[in-house]
Design a protein around this motif. Structure first.
Motif, PDB file in Angstrom:
ATOM      1  N   TRP A 147     -20.058  66.891  33.345  1.00 32.25           N
ATOM      2  CA  TRP A 147     -21.082  67.585  32.566  1.00 32.25           C
ATOM      3  C   TRP A 147     -22.479  67.413  33.179  1.00 32.25           C
ATOM      4  O   TRP A 147     -23.431  68.018  32.702  1.00 32.25           O
ATOM      5  CB  TRP A 147     -21.084  67.113  31.112  1.00 32.25           C
ATOM      6  N   GLU A 148     -22.588  66.595  34.210  1.00 35.92           N
ATOM      7  CA  GLU A 148     -23.856  66.438  34.908  1.00 35.92           C
ATOM      8  C   GLU A 148     -23.917  67.267  36.192  1.00 35.92           C
ATOM      9  O   GLU A 148     -24.997  67.628  36.648  1.00 35.92           O
ATOM     10  CB  GLU A 148     -24.079  64.962  35.247  1.00 35.92           C
ATOM     11  N   GLU A 149     -22.778  67.553  36.776  1.00 38.04           N
ATOM     12  CA  GLU A 149     -22.743  68.230  38.069  1.00 38.04           C
ATOM     13  C   GLU A 149     -23.102  69.715  37.981  1.00 38.04           C
ATOM     14  O   GLU A 149     -24.008  70.185  38.644  1.00 38.04           O
ATOM     15  CB  GLU A 149     -21.357  68.088  38.689  1.00 38.04           C
ATOM     16  N   GLY A 150     -22.338  70.444  37.213  1.00 35.04           N
ATOM     17  CA  GLY A 150     -22.523  71.886  37.207  1.00 35.04           C
ATOM     18  C   GLY A 150     -23.022  72.384  35.872  1.00 35.04           C
ATOM     19  O   GLY A 150     -23.092  71.639  34.897  1.00 35.04           O
ATOM     20  N   PRO A 151     -23.343  73.653  35.771  1.00 31.51           N
ATOM     21  CA  PRO A 151     -23.773  74.199  34.483  1.00 31.51           C
ATOM     22  C   PRO A 151     -22.615  74.301  33.504  1.00 31.51           C
ATOM     23  O   PRO A 151     -21.466  74.481  33.906  1.00 31.51           O
ATOM     24  CB  PRO A 151     -24.294  75.596  34.858  1.00 31.51           C
ATOM     25  N   LEU A 152     -22.915  74.169  32.236  1.00 26.67           N
ATOM     26  CA  LEU A 152     -21.940  74.388  31.174  1.00 26.67           C
ATOM     27  C   LEU A 152     -22.151  75.801  30.631  1.00 26.67           C
ATOM     28  O   LEU A 152     -23.283  76.284  30.538  1.00 26.67           O
ATOM     29  CB  LEU A 152     -22.107  73.355  30.062  1.00 26.67           C
ATOM     30  N   ASP A 187     -18.761  78.923  38.845  1.00 25.91           N
ATOM     31  CA  ASP A 187     -18.830  77.505  39.221  1.00 25.91           C
ATOM     32  C   ASP A 187     -19.305  76.626  38.070  1.00 25.91           C
ATOM     33  O   ASP A 187     -19.956  75.595  38.289  1.00 25.91           O
ATOM     34  CB  ASP A 187     -19.739  77.309  40.448  1.00 25.91           C
ATOM     35  N   SER A 188     -18.992  77.042  36.866  1.00 28.74           N
ATOM     36  CA  SER A 188     -19.259  76.180  35.716  1.00 28.74           C
ATOM     37  C   SER A 188     -18.262  75.027  35.736  1.00 28.74           C
ATOM     38  O   SER A 188     -17.162  75.146  36.275  1.00 28.74           O
ATOM     39  CB  SER A 188     -19.114  76.963  34.412  1.00 28.74           C
ATOM     40  N   THR A 189     -18.648  73.917  35.138  1.00 25.91           N
ATOM     41  CA  THR A 189     -17.725  72.781  35.068  1.00 25.91           C
ATOM     42  C   THR A 189     -17.084  72.644  33.694  1.00 25.91           C
ATOM     43  O   THR A 189     -16.123  71.901  33.538  1.00 25.91           O
ATOM     44  CB  THR A 189     -18.441  71.467  35.407  1.00 25.91           C
ATOM     45  N   GLY A 190     -17.634  73.347  32.712  1.00 23.82           N
ATOM     46  CA  GLY A 190     -17.068  73.251  31.379  1.00 23.82           C
ATOM     47  C   GLY A 190     -17.479  74.411  30.496  1.00 23.82           C
ATOM     48  O   GLY A 190     -18.485  75.087  30.754  1.00 23.82           O
ATOM     49  N   ILE A 191     -16.695  74.643  29.438  1.00 27.67           N
ATOM     50  CA  ILE A 191     -16.969  75.678  28.448  1.00 27.67           C
ATOM     51  C   ILE A 191     -17.272  75.011  27.114  1.00 27.67           C
ATOM     52  O   ILE A 191     -16.532  74.129  26.665  1.00 27.67           O
ATOM     53  CB  ILE A 191     -15.757  76.618  28.282  1.00 27.67           C
ATOM     54  N   ILE A 192     -18.373  75.419  26.485  1.00 30.85           N
ATOM     55  CA  ILE A 192     -18.679  74.996  25.123  1.00 30.85           C
ATOM     56  C   ILE A 192     -18.291  76.146  24.212  1.00 30.85           C
ATOM     57  O   ILE A 192     -18.859  77.238  24.293  1.00 30.85           O
ATOM     58  CB  ILE A 192     -20.166  74.654  24.954  1.00 30.85           C
ATOM     59  N   LEU A 193     -17.323  75.912  23.364  1.00 32.72           N
ATOM     60  CA  LEU A 193     -16.769  76.966  22.520  1.00 32.72           C
ATOM     61  C   LEU A 193     -17.353  76.853  21.114  1.00 32.72           C
ATOM     62  O   LEU A 193     -17.323  75.782  20.508  1.00 32.72           O
ATOM     63  CB  LEU A 193     -15.243  76.830  22.464  1.00 32.72           C
ATOM     64  N   SER A 194     -17.901  77.964  20.618  1.00 35.78           N
ATOM     65  CA  SER A 194     -18.408  77.962  19.249  1.00 35.78           C
ATOM     66  C   SER A 194     -17.282  77.627  18.281  1.00 35.78           C
ATOM     67  O   SER A 194     -16.094  77.750  18.606  1.00 35.78           O
ATOM     68  CB  SER A 194     -19.011  79.324  18.898  1.00 35.78           C
ATOM     69  N   VAL A 568     -26.293  78.171  41.532  1.00 37.34           N
ATOM     70  CA  VAL A 568     -25.305  77.126  41.237  1.00 37.34           C
ATOM     71  C   VAL A 568     -24.888  76.428  42.531  1.00 37.34           C
ATOM     72  O   VAL A 568     -24.739  75.201  42.563  1.00 37.34           O
ATOM     73  CB  VAL A 568     -24.081  77.720  40.518  1.00 37.34           C
ATOM     74  N   LYS A 569     -24.717  77.184  43.601  1.00 37.25           N
ATOM     75  CA  LYS A 569     -24.375  76.577  44.900  1.00 37.25           C
ATOM     76  C   LYS A 569     -25.538  75.737  45.423  1.00 37.25           C
ATOM     77  O   LYS A 569     -25.324  74.693  46.044  1.00 37.25           O
ATOM     78  CB  LYS A 569     -23.998  77.665  45.905  1.00 37.25           C
ATOM     79  N   GLN A 570     -26.765  76.179  45.171  1.00 36.27           N
ATOM     80  CA  GLN A 570     -27.934  75.423  45.612  1.00 36.27           C
ATOM     81  C   GLN A 570     -27.993  74.057  44.935  1.00 36.27           C
ATOM     82  O   GLN A 570     -28.535  73.092  45.487  1.00 36.27           O
ATOM     83  CB  GLN A 570     -29.207  76.213  45.298  1.00 36.27           C
ATOM     84  N   ARG A 571     -27.393  73.950  43.756  1.00 38.48           N
ATOM     85  CA  ARG A 571     -27.374  72.672  43.032  1.00 38.48           C
ATOM     86  C   ARG A 571     -26.612  71.588  43.779  1.00 38.48           C
ATOM     87  O   ARG A 571     -26.779  70.400  43.496  1.00 38.48           O
ATOM     88  CB  ARG A 571     -26.732  72.853  41.649  1.00 38.48           C
TER      89      ARG A 571
END
Length: 671
Positions: A147-152, A187-194, A568-571
C-alpha cells in the motif's frame, strides 16, 4: 741450466702443495700484485705484462685473477699465476638434498611453516571480512508495503460497471471483476471497494447485515470470484464499511428496541428529560451531522436512541465490549474470505461522553444556528480517547492474518491520539489515514501559494509523526470531482504532484481520465455504451465523455490516461520512493517540488496553475543543476522547442498556462 729449471720446478711444487693445504689461495687484483712484486723479479715482468696484454685483447674471456703462489725468502722472487675463471655455483648433490628432505627435523619444520602460512592467510581473510561486515554503513531503506509502493484504486461499485446478464444499468461485482485487468494495467497495487454490505437501497450507509452482500451488487459467490481475479493479478482488495452505526432494520436494533436482554445495550439509549409542546425532550443538545437533534424517540421502547447521522442509522454502543467483539467477528468473516484489509469510515464518532454532557458552542460566531452541526465544538461526541483502544483490538484481529493486512481510516480521526499511540508503541495503529480535506479544498482559480500551503501542511503533520504516511487524493467523499472543481486543464499538474509526492496516492475511479461531475459519476468505458451504469450520474452530462473514454484515451498519446500510466512508472525512481521532498513557489506563479535521493537522478515538478504563459528561472532551487531533462509533459503542454527527453536550461523553463513538466537532473548535493 738444468739445475735452475729443477730448482724452479721444486719451488712450484712447494707452492702448489702450500696452496692445496691452505685451500684458500690468496687472490689479488692485478694492480695490487704488481705493487706487491718482490725486488729482483724483473725477469717475470715481461711474461706478466704479456699475459695482461693478452687478457685485454681477449675481451670475450672470463675475468683474470692473480694467484700468489710462493715467494723466495732469500731473493724476494715471487711467482704469480693468471688464469681465466668461470663463475659458477656448485650446489648440493642429490644425495645431500635427499638427506635433508628426509630428515625428521626438516620435515617438521616444513609442516610447521606450511600450517603457519595458512593460519596467517585465514586470519587475514577473516579480518578483512570482519572489517567489511562491522564497518559502519548507511542503513538500507526499509522495504515498502504494497500500500506504500503503488497507487490504490478506489471504486464505487454502483457506478463502475454493470456486468450483470440483465444489464439493469447498476454497477455490480461482476462488472468490477470484468475490469480487474484494467486496474492491473494502471499498475495499481490494490483496490478499495465501496461498501457492498446488505443495506437499505435508499441509504447504503444503513447496513442491515455486516456479513451479507447486498443483492443489488450480486452474491457472496460473486465476491469470491472477484477476490480470485484480484489475487490472480497479484493485487489486493480492501473493503470499506462504517462500524459506527447500522440500519434500523438490522436484527441487533430490532432486538434492542424490543428490550431484549442480550441486545438492549447494543445501541446508545437515554431517557426523556420531560415533555413540552413538541413532545418528548431529548437528553441533551447534541445535533446530527445532517442537522437537527441527534436523538430520536422510540415509542416502542419508551426511550431516545442516538443517531449522529440519519435517524434511520442508530449509533452502536461501543462502550459495550460485546459490540466491539461483534465487529471483530465481522472483520474475521471477511478476512477468512481473503480480503487484504479494511477502510473504516467515521471512526471519530465511535464513542460519546458517558455522562451525555451538552456540547459547547464554538467561540467564533457564525451563520449556523443551535440546530446546525457547525454551531458546536463536538468535544463530547467525536474523537474521544477510548477510540484508540477500540481500534487497537480491531487492528490485532487484522494483523493476526498477516503483516500484509491493512487498516485504513477515512475521515477526521484524531491525529494527536494516533500519534500518541505510535509514540507509546513504536508502531502505527492505522496504516493509512485518509483525510477528507486536502486537495478537495482546491477550487477553480487556486494559486501556486494555495497549493504549497496544502502540501506543506500535510507534509509537516506527517514529519511530526501525527498521521504516519501521507495520503493524497484529488477526488473523494461526496464532493465534486477535481476536473469540475479546478478545471480539466489543471488536472494533469495536480496528478503529477499526487503521484510524485511522498506517500500513498489514492485514485478515485475515473480521475485518471479527468472525467467531470460528482464523485459517484459513472465510469465511461466506451463511446457506444457511455456509462455502463445508467442509474448513476453520467459523465456524459458534463460534455467530457466524448473525449476521455477508456477506448479513446488508450489510443491518444497525449491523453490524461497515458500520462497517468507514465507517472505510475516514474514512481519507481528511488528519489520518489525514498527521497527527500522540498517545495517552493517561484515568482508567485509556479509551484515547484523536488525529490532527491543521494546517488540517483533528482526529480522536479514545475506546475503553472495561473492563466498566463510564463518562463521561470529555477536556479534558486537547492541542489539544482544547470541543465534539466524533460521526462513528462502535461497533456496541454505546447511549446516549439521543448520535447520529451530534450534538454532545457535551468534558468529558462517555459510553462504555458495551467501546464506542468516533470524534469530530471543531476543533484549538486552540498556537504
Amino acid at each position: 741450466m738444468a739445475t735452475e729449471m729443477e730448482s724452479a720446478s721444486d719451488m712450484n711444487d712447494a707452492g702448489t702443495q702450500l696452496l692445496e693445504e691452505e685451500k684458500r689461495p690468496t687472490v689479488l687484483p692485478l694492480e695490487t700484485a704488481k705493487k706487491a712484486k718482490p725486488a729482483g723479479a724483473e725477469q717475470e715482468d715481461g711474461a706478466t705484462e704479456k699475459l695482461v696484454s693478452n687478457e685485454k685483447i681477449n675481451s670475450n674471456k672470463d675475468a683474470s685473477e692473480v694467484k700468489f703462489l710462493s715467494a723466495d725468502s732469500q731473493n724476494g722472487d715471487a711467482k704469480i699465476d693468471i688464469e681465466n675463471l668461470k663463475l659458477a655455483f656448485t650446489g648440493m648433490t642429490k644425495e645431500e638434498l635427499m638427506k635433508f628432505a628426509n630428515d625428521p627435523f626438516w620435515i617438521r619444520l616444513r609442516w610447521l611453516l606450511f600450517v603457519l602460512f595458512w593460519l596467517l592467510w585465514v586470519a587475514m581473510l577473516a579480518g578483512a571480512i570482519a572489517i567489511i561486515v562491522m564497518a559502519p554503513k548507511c542503513a538500507p531503506p526499509a522495504p515498502l508495503k504494497w500500500w506504500e509502493e503503488g497507487p490504490l484504486y478506489e471504486i464505487y461499485v454502483r457506478s463502475y460497471k454493470d456486468g450483470g446478464v440483465d444489464q439493469d444499468g447498476i454497477g455490480d461485482l461482476k462488472g468490477v471483476t470484468s475490469e480487474v485487468k484494467y486496474v492491473d494495467e494502471l499498475d495499481s497495487t490494490g483496490i478499495i471497494l465501496s461498501s457492498i454490505l446488505k443495506s437499505d437501497n435508499q441509504d447504503p450507509d444503513a447496513v442491515e447485515s455486516f456479513t451479507e452482500v447486498d443483492p443489488i451488487y450480486g452474491s457472496l459467490e460473486d465476491f469470491k470470484e472477484l477476490l480470485s481475479a484480484v489475487k490472480n493479478r497479484s493485487l489486493h482488495l480492501v473493503l470499506n464499511f462504517i462500524p459506527n452505526h447500522t440500519s434500523k432494520k438490522h436484527p441487533w436494533f430490532i432486538a434492542s428496541e424490543n428490550g431484549s436482554d442480550i441486545y438492549s445495550d447494543y445501541y446508545v439509549w437515554a431517557p426523556s428529560k420531560g415533555q413540552n409542546d413538541d413532545g418528548e425532550i431529548p437528553p441533551n443538545n447534541w445535533v446530527s451531522v445532517n442537522g437537527g437533534s441527534a436523538w430520536e424517540w422510540s415509542s416502542k421502547r419508551g426511550m431516545f436512541y442516538l443517531h449522529q447521522f440519519d435517524k434511520d442509522e442508530p449509533d452502536l454502543n461501543m462502550r459495550n465490549p460485546k459490540v466491539v467483539a461483534e465487529i471483530k467477528k465481522v472483520l474475521q468473516f471477511w478476512l477468512e474470505l481473503g480480503v487484504s484489509g479494511f477502510q473504516l469510515e467515521k471512526v471519530e464518532f465511535l464513542l460519546e461522553d458517558e455522562e451525555l454532557k451538552n456540547e459547547t458552542p464554538l467561540p467564533v460566531p457564525s451563520d449556523a444556528t443551535h440546530l446546525d452541526w457547525d454551531f458546536y465544538t463536538h468535544l463530547h461526541t467525536t474523537n474521544l480517547p477510548g477510540i484508540v483502544d477500540i481500534l487497537t483490538q480491531w487492528k490485532e484481529v487484522i494483523t493476526s492474518y498477516g503483516d500484509d493486512r491493512i487498516l485504513m481510516v477515512k475521515g477526521n480521526a484524531s491525529k494527536n491520539a494516533l500519534h500518541q499511540y505510535a509514540k507509546n508503541n513504536g508502531t502505527d495503529l492505522v496504516d493509512l489515514v485518509q483525510p477528507t480535506e486536502t486537495f478537495t479544498l482546491l477550487k477553480e482559480g487556486f494559486t501556486a501559494d494555495d497549493l504549497n500551503d496544502i502540501v506543506k501542511k500535510v507534509l509537516d503533520s506527517s514529519n511530526t509523526g501525527n498521521t504516519g504516511r501521507p495520503v493524497w487524493q484529488l477526488s473523494g467523499g461526496h464532493s465534486e470531482r477535481i476536473a469540475t472543481r479546478v478545471s480539466r486543464e489543471a488536472v494533469d499538474g495536480l496528478t503529477m504532484l499526487v503521484m510524485l509526492l511522498p506517500g500513498t496516492p489514492i485514485t478515485l475511479y475515473g480521475d485518471e481520465l479527468a472525467i467531470e461531475g460528482a464523485s459517484n459519476v459513472s465510469m465511461p468505458w466506451n463511446n457506444s455504451s457511455q456509462t455502463g451504469s445508467s442509474q448513476a450520474p453520467s459523465a456524459g452530462d458534463t460534455g467530457s465523455i466524448s473525449f476521455d473514454t477508456i477506448a479513446s484515451s488508450q489510443l491518444t498519446d497525449r491523453s490524461h490516461l497515458n500520462l497517468y500510466k507514465d507517472l505510475v512508472k516514474q514512481r519507481e525512481s528511488p528519489s520518489i520512493m525514498y527521497g527527500s521532498c522540498d517545495t517552493s513557489v517561484i515568482n508567485g506563479t509556479v509551484f515547484v517540488m523536488t525529490r532527491i535521493k543521494s546517488g540517483n537522478p533528482g526529480i522536479l515538478v514545475a506546475f503553472n496553475p495561473s492563466s498566463n504563459n510564463v518562463t521561470v528561472n529555477l536556479n534558486s532551487i537547492d541542489n539544482i543543476s544547470e541543465e534539466l531533462t524533460v521526462q513528462l509533459q502535461s497533456s496541454n503542454f505546447v511549446h516549439d522547442t521543448v520535447r520529451l527527453k530534450s534538454k532545457i536550461d535551468t534558468d529558462e523553463v517555459p510553462l504555458p498556462a495551467k501546464a506542468a513538466l516533470v524534469l530530471s537532473f543531476v543533484p549538486k548535493l552540498t556537504s
